[in-house]
Design an enzyme around this catalytic site. Structure first.
Site, PDB file in Angstrom:
ATOM      1  N   ARG A   1     -11.371   9.038  -9.485  1.00  0.00           N
ATOM      2  CA  ARG A   1     -11.381  10.271 -10.278  1.00  0.00           C
ATOM      3  C   ARG A   1     -12.155  11.409  -9.626  1.00  0.00           C
ATOM      4  NH1 ARG A   1     -12.300   8.774 -16.588  1.00  0.00           N
ATOM      5  NH2 ARG A   1     -10.291   7.770 -16.978  1.00  0.00           N
TER       6      ARG A   1
ATOM      7  N   HIS B   1      -3.756  -9.829   8.373  1.00  0.00           N
ATOM      8  CA  HIS B   1      -4.302  -9.360   7.101  1.00  0.00           C
ATOM      9  C   HIS B   1      -3.195  -9.293   6.059  1.00  0.00           C
ATOM     10  CE1 HIS B   1      -2.777  -5.616   8.992  1.00  0.00           C
ATOM     11  NE2 HIS B   1      -2.327  -5.410   7.760  1.00  0.00           N
TER      12      HIS B   1
ATOM     13  N   ASP C   1      -3.413   9.420 -13.555  1.00  0.00           N
ATOM     14  CA  ASP C   1      -2.430   8.357 -13.783  1.00  0.00           C
ATOM     15  C   ASP C   1      -0.987   8.802 -13.588  1.00  0.00           C
ATOM     16  OD1 ASP C   1      -4.402   6.501 -14.377  1.00  0.00           O
ATOM     17  OD2 ASP C   1      -4.388   6.960 -16.515  1.00  0.00           O
TER      18      ASP C   1
ATOM     19  N   ARG D   1       3.720 -16.268  10.712  1.00  0.00           N
ATOM     20  CA  ARG D   1       4.214 -15.391  11.778  1.00  0.00           C
ATOM     21  C   ARG D   1       3.078 -14.645  12.485  1.00  0.00           C
ATOM     22  NH1 ARG D   1       4.917  -9.938  10.795  1.00  0.00           N
ATOM     23  NH2 ARG D   1       4.718  -9.198   8.637  1.00  0.00           N
TER      24      ARG D   1
ATOM     25  N   ARG E   1      -8.410  -2.593   5.379  1.00  0.00           N
ATOM     26  CA  ARG E   1      -7.536  -3.252   6.351  1.00  0.00           C
ATOM     27  C   ARG E   1      -8.263  -3.489   7.675  1.00  0.00           C
ATOM     28  NH1 ARG E   1      -3.352  -0.368   5.995  1.00  0.00           N
ATOM     29  NH2 ARG E   1      -1.833  -1.811   5.118  1.00  0.00           N
TER      30      ARG E   1
END
EC number: 2.7.1.11
Length: 321
Positions: free
Chosen positions: A254, A216, A128, A212, A155
């Site tokens: 992790r 994604h 973290d 435009r 993506r």
């Protein structure tokens, strides 16, 4: 000082094994015996102590997790339980204790020092990156790289299907993973606990992107703000025609082999922990600030407030227009 001990406490983080290795090898280099305490403070209370040698830490530098394992120990808040931990240290002749973990782990070390004069050194190990006294914690860089890998893959498919994707990352009270991975991953919006945000601003940004010709939209969400399903519901209420998916990365953040940065940081901190004990310094937390390994009094370190990097957040907004 002849014998030192080491334990890992709280949530595991990639690079903990590299720190364990550094403590053991540095200790042996200086003629010390090194004891490993299994399962953190729980193992200290229950006398789960093992001998560590060069072979014990062979072939662990590249491995995630912790060979000493880790556990939560709510009972450690009771003084009579902490007394059992002290008795374990006495039984094994452990004169100095290295604690790898986060805020709660350091508070346990602080109490052992205050109540029983135990020589303690803390090493920040948490993905973290929420320890105030240090710029970076062991495991943070690896976790960010894990998130970036996921963003890149999501993506690819998001572009193929012209979708928006919410990626939920760890960070209940601190949004550093979201901030760094979101910026590096080119997210349209980063939602994190430290900064106010607007659902209308987010939806306007998505709408503008569609107009435009953007194929994604990546939204990185720190878990402490809300859950990905909750955010998805809010977006769909305003943009019902939007093709939207969400991914909760969870504990994948992790695990995995630590990055070069985490291995080097852990090695430096582990070695310095032993050196501090040999210098008869105690109640210290090791940090990296301005690319230098430093140490602070544990009381002062725990009272510090971590300053949120507002400039990075503003940069992410500029670059996501």
């Amino acid at each position: 000082m002849k014998t030192i001990g080491i334990l890992t406490s709280g949530g595991d983080a990639p690079g903990m094994n590299a720190a364990i290795r550094a403590v053991v090898r540095t200790g042996i280099y200086y003629g010390l015996k090194v004891k490993g305490i299994m399962r953190g403070y729980a193992g200290l209370v229950e006398d789960e102590v093992i001998d560590l040698n060069l072979s014990s830490v062979g072939d662990i530098l590249q491995k995630g997790g912790t060979i000493l394992r880790t556990a939560r120990c709510e009972e450690f808040k009771k003084k009579e339980v902490r007394k059992k931990a002290y008795e374990t240290l006495q039984k094994h002749g452990i004169e100095g204790l290295v604690v790898i973990g986060g805020d709660g782990s350091f508070r346990g070390a602080q109490l052992l020092s205050e109540e029983w004069n135990v020589n303690t050194i803390g090493i920040p190990g948490t993905i973290d990156n929420d320890i105030p006294c240090t710029d970076y914690t062991i495991g943070f860089d690896t976790a960010c790289n894990t998130v970036i890998d996921a963003i890149n893959k999501i993506r690819d498919t998001a572009t193929s299907h012209e979708r928006a994707n919410i990626i939920e990352v760890m960070g209940r009270n601190a949004g550093y993973i979201a901030l760094y991975a979101g910026l590096a991953g080119g997210a349209e919006m980063i939602i994190l606990p430290e900064v106010e945000w607007s659902i209308d601003e987010l939806c306007d940004k998505i709408t503008y992107g569609i107009k435009r010709g953007k194929l994604h939209h990546i939204i990185v969400l720190a878990e402490g703000v809300m859950s990905a399903p909750e955010l998805a519901k809010m977006i769909k209420e305003r943009l019902p025609k939007l093709d939207l998916r969400y991914t909760i990365l969870g504990h994948i953040q992790r695990g995995g082999a630590p990055t070069v940065m985490d291995r080097v940081l852990a090695s430096q901190m582990g070695a310095r922990a032993v050196e501090l004990l040999l210098e008869n310094k105690t109640k210290r937390i090791i940090s990296i600030r301005n690319n230098q390994i430093v140490d602070d009094d544990i009381d002062e370190a725990l009272s510090m407030k971590k300053e949120f990097n507002r400039k990075l957040y503003e940069l992410s907004k500029i670059l996501s227009i």
